[in-house]
Design a protein around this motif. Structure first.
Motif, PDB file in Angstrom:
ATOM      1  N   SER A  42       0.810  -1.224   0.000  1.00  0.00           N
ATOM      2  CA  SER A  42       0.000   0.000   0.000  1.00  0.00           C
ATOM      3  C   SER A  42       0.842   1.272   0.000  1.00  0.00           C
ATOM      4  N   ASN A  43       2.052   1.180  -0.526  1.00  0.00           N
ATOM      5  CA  ASN A  43       2.897   2.370  -0.628  1.00  0.00           C
ATOM      6  C   ASN A  43       2.847   3.024  -2.007  1.00  0.00           C
ATOM      7  N   GLY A  45       0.792   2.712  -4.868  1.00  0.00           N
ATOM      8  CA  GLY A  45      -0.417   3.197  -5.522  1.00  0.00           C
ATOM      9  C   GLY A  45      -0.599   2.771  -6.969  1.00  0.00           C
ATOM     10  N   ALA A  48      -4.159   1.285  -7.980  1.00  0.00           N
ATOM     11  CA  ALA A  48      -5.348   2.091  -7.695  1.00  0.00           C
ATOM     12  C   ALA A  48      -6.520   1.722  -8.600  1.00  0.00           C
ATOM     13  N   PRO A  55     -10.646   6.772  -5.423  1.00  0.00           N
ATOM     14  CA  PRO A  55      -9.496   5.900  -5.654  1.00  0.00           C
ATOM     15  C   PRO A  55      -9.017   5.215  -4.373  1.00  0.00           C
ATOM     16  N   VAL A  56      -8.759   3.927  -4.482  1.00  0.00           N
ATOM     17  CA  VAL A  56      -8.225   3.149  -3.351  1.00  0.00           C
ATOM     18  C   VAL A  56      -7.139   2.228  -3.881  1.00  0.00           C
ATOM     19  N   LYS A  57      -6.313   1.720  -2.965  1.00  0.00           N
ATOM     20  CA  LYS A  57      -5.250   0.805  -3.352  1.00  0.00           C
ATOM     21  C   LYS A  57      -5.792  -0.622  -3.274  1.00  0.00           C
ATOM     22  N   THR A 108      -7.322   7.963 -10.717  1.00  0.00           N
ATOM     23  CA  THR A 108      -7.313   9.025  -9.710  1.00  0.00           C
ATOM     24  C   THR A 108      -7.702  10.354 -10.353  1.00  0.00           C
ATOM     25  N   GLU A 129      -1.427  16.996  -5.378  1.00  0.00           N
ATOM     26  CA  GLU A 129      -1.880  16.421  -4.109  1.00  0.00           C
ATOM     27  C   GLU A 129      -2.682  15.144  -4.365  1.00  0.00           C
ATOM     28  N   ALA A 130      -3.548  15.176  -5.360  1.00  0.00           N
ATOM     29  CA  ALA A 130      -4.420  14.027  -5.642  1.00  0.00           C
ATOM     30  C   ALA A 130      -3.618  12.779  -6.017  1.00  0.00           C
ATOM     31  N   SER A 132      -0.526  12.186  -5.082  1.00  0.00           N
ATOM     32  CA  SER A 132       0.653  12.067  -4.212  1.00  0.00           C
ATOM     33  C   SER A 132       0.790  10.679  -3.585  1.00  0.00           C
ATOM     34  N   GLY A 133      -0.247   9.845  -3.677  1.00  0.00           N
ATOM     35  CA  GLY A 133      -0.118   8.485  -3.144  1.00  0.00           C
ATOM     36  C   GLY A 133       0.307   7.483  -4.196  1.00  0.00           C
ATOM     37  N   GLN A 134       0.718   7.973  -5.358  1.00  0.00           N
ATOM     38  CA  GLN A 134       1.050   7.068  -6.458  1.00  0.00           C
ATOM     39  C   GLN A 134       2.430   7.409  -7.005  1.00  0.00           C
TER      40      GLN A 134
END
Lengths: 161, 292
Positions: A42-43, A45, A48, A55-57, A108, A129-130, A132-134
């Motif tokens: 889950s680091n 992304g 997704a 959006p989720v992992k 995303t 920002e949107a 940033s998890g990927q």
């Protein structure tokens, strides 16, 4: 256990182990390999998908949990041969290099545009920002941001109906 | 490929149902909320519950942020994203938005819940420090009824809480008082990472002095609150000197360990700097609080 998950508007039932993760359900059970599988922790992304539009992992959601929710994958973006503005944006602005992060980035982006529909114009900061998890392994973030901005600017004109 | 060890799966449809399942299945059962703490632990086989009780469907029943009876009440299944975006929380308890901005990333925040985070009780977890800094009380329900637990009694050390095997956390409550302010400061190695060190602070001002100050640290030892630092603040007029003094006490009282995120000495230094900043911001916010 029998799990029924709605993916891109179609229900799919499979007998799977409770421990099966959504990413493997999509790829191995349904053959929807557009959802990529990356770090497993889950680091990154890469995996997704959209769960009820957010959006989720998918490496950190059980397939069993996804039952009863609407899952959206990259395969659902194009409709009847017409690319989603997000896909077109990635094409126009060279938003992909190796392509590994592309499906997740596009989903995303789709969720971001849906949330902001009718609102003020997206800023680059909001786009950054949107996503940033990927992680883009090619570090091609600048062109990804440009692609999403292109989609935002062309969204209303390009959407059919 | 990392997958959890085999388990049996149950899906709870209500709080009562979840509690029935916990009683039925016994201590080898674990509740699965947003899954972003428990599933990674299960993949690493650091957790191998025999039964998983999925409470995702309780997101409607336990997903809320309300102001009632002078308190903010947050349902345990409220997701990080909802905490981040809540204007009610941003106005009444800005420490939550401070922290949520730096908890993981937007995708994780779409799934992870406050109840899951608190019950996982990771020593570097941010919301435990946030809740300790604002004197939160936690509503726990079990077969024998409900009880309210103070945050300092809830956290029992790394990965341990006051929630019993047949109980579940339902709600987080924080009293709202005029003249109060709160803030959170965190240093991480990269965006979305666990804290190297983080500090939360809240103050209640009355007549120009600090009536009550609270400090809570994350990732620097099991004891999240700093009693000495809090005592030093009580009854004092806010000043940079006071903030620095309380920060030094808080840093002296914590117990960081040297690891891949930094040396103990570095973390202690950062703890002092962040505590000072959090206190200053909390006081500034308390002073600029709009009249209610």
């Amino acid at each position: 256990m029998n799990v029924t998950v709605s993916v891109n508007g179609h229900e799919h039932s499979r007998d799977v182990e409770p421990r099966m993760l959504l990413v493997h359900f999509l790829r191995d059970e349904l053959g929807l390999t557009g959802t990529h599988w990356g770090c497993d922790t889950s680091n990154c992304g890469i995996c997704a998908v959209l769960m009820d539009g957010a959006p989720v992992k998918s490496c950190t959601v059980l397939a069993a949990t996804a039952a009863g929710h609407e899952i959206g994958t990259v395969e659902g973006l194009e409709v009847d041969g017409v690319l989603d503005p997000v896909q077109q944006g990635f094409s126009e602005m060279h938003g992909l290099q190796c392509g590994f992060c592309t499906p997740g980035m596009m989903l995303t982006a789709r969720a971001l545009l849906d949330r902001r529909a009718g609102g003020p114009a997206l800023t680059d900061q909001e786009i950054r920002e949107a996503i940033s998890g990927q992680i883009c392994r090619c570090t091609g973030y600048a062109s990804i941001v440009r692609s999403i901005r292109w989609a935002a600017e062309h969204c209303n004109q390009e959407l059919p109906g | 490929m990392q997958v959890p060890a085999p388990f049996e799966y149950e899906r709870a449809t209500s709080v009562d149902h979840a509690l029935e399942l916990l009683t039925l299945l016994g201590p080898e059962a674990r509740l699965l909320a947003g899954g972003h703490s428990l599933l990674p632990m299960m993949k690493l086989r650091l957790a191998s519950p025999q039964y998983v009780i999925d409470i995702d469907d309780l997101a409607a029943e336990l997903g809320y942020i309300d102001a009632r009876e002078g308190e903010v009440r947050i349902g345990a299944m409220t997701r990080h994203r909802e905490l981040l975006e809540s204007e009610l929380l941003a106005a009444a308890l800005p420490i939550f938005r401070d922290a949520e901005r730096v908890i993981a990333d937007p995708l994780v925040r779409n799934r992870g819940t406050i109840g899951g985070a608190l019950c996982q009780a990771d020593p570097a977890e941010d919301l435990s420090a946030v809740c300790a800094a604002v004197d939160a009380r936690l509503l726990i329900r079990g077969p024998d009824g409900e009880r309210l637990v103070e945050m300092r009694d809830f956290y029992r050390g790394p990965y341990a809480t006051a929630v019993g095997a047949e109980e579940m956390l339902l709600e987080i409550r924080v009293v709202i008082e005029p003249g109060s302010g709160s803030a959170y400061q965190k240093v991480e190695r990269r965006v979305g990472d666990w804290a190297v060190v983080a500090a939360g602070a809240s103050v209640k001002l009355a007549g120009g002095t600090i009536e009550r100050g609270r400090i809570a640290l994350a990732a620097v030892g099991a004891e999240v609150t700093s009693a000495e630092a809090q005592e030093a603040l009580a009854g004092q007029r806010p000043s940079d000197r006071l903030f620095a003094h309380a920060a030094q006490l808080a840093a002296a009282g914590c117990s960081p360990v040297t690891d891949q995120r930094g040396t103990a000495a570095y973390k202690r230094h950062v703890a002092a700097v962040l505590t000072e900043r959090a206190l200053r911001r909390a006081v500034t916010r308390a002073l600029s609080e709009p009249p209610r």
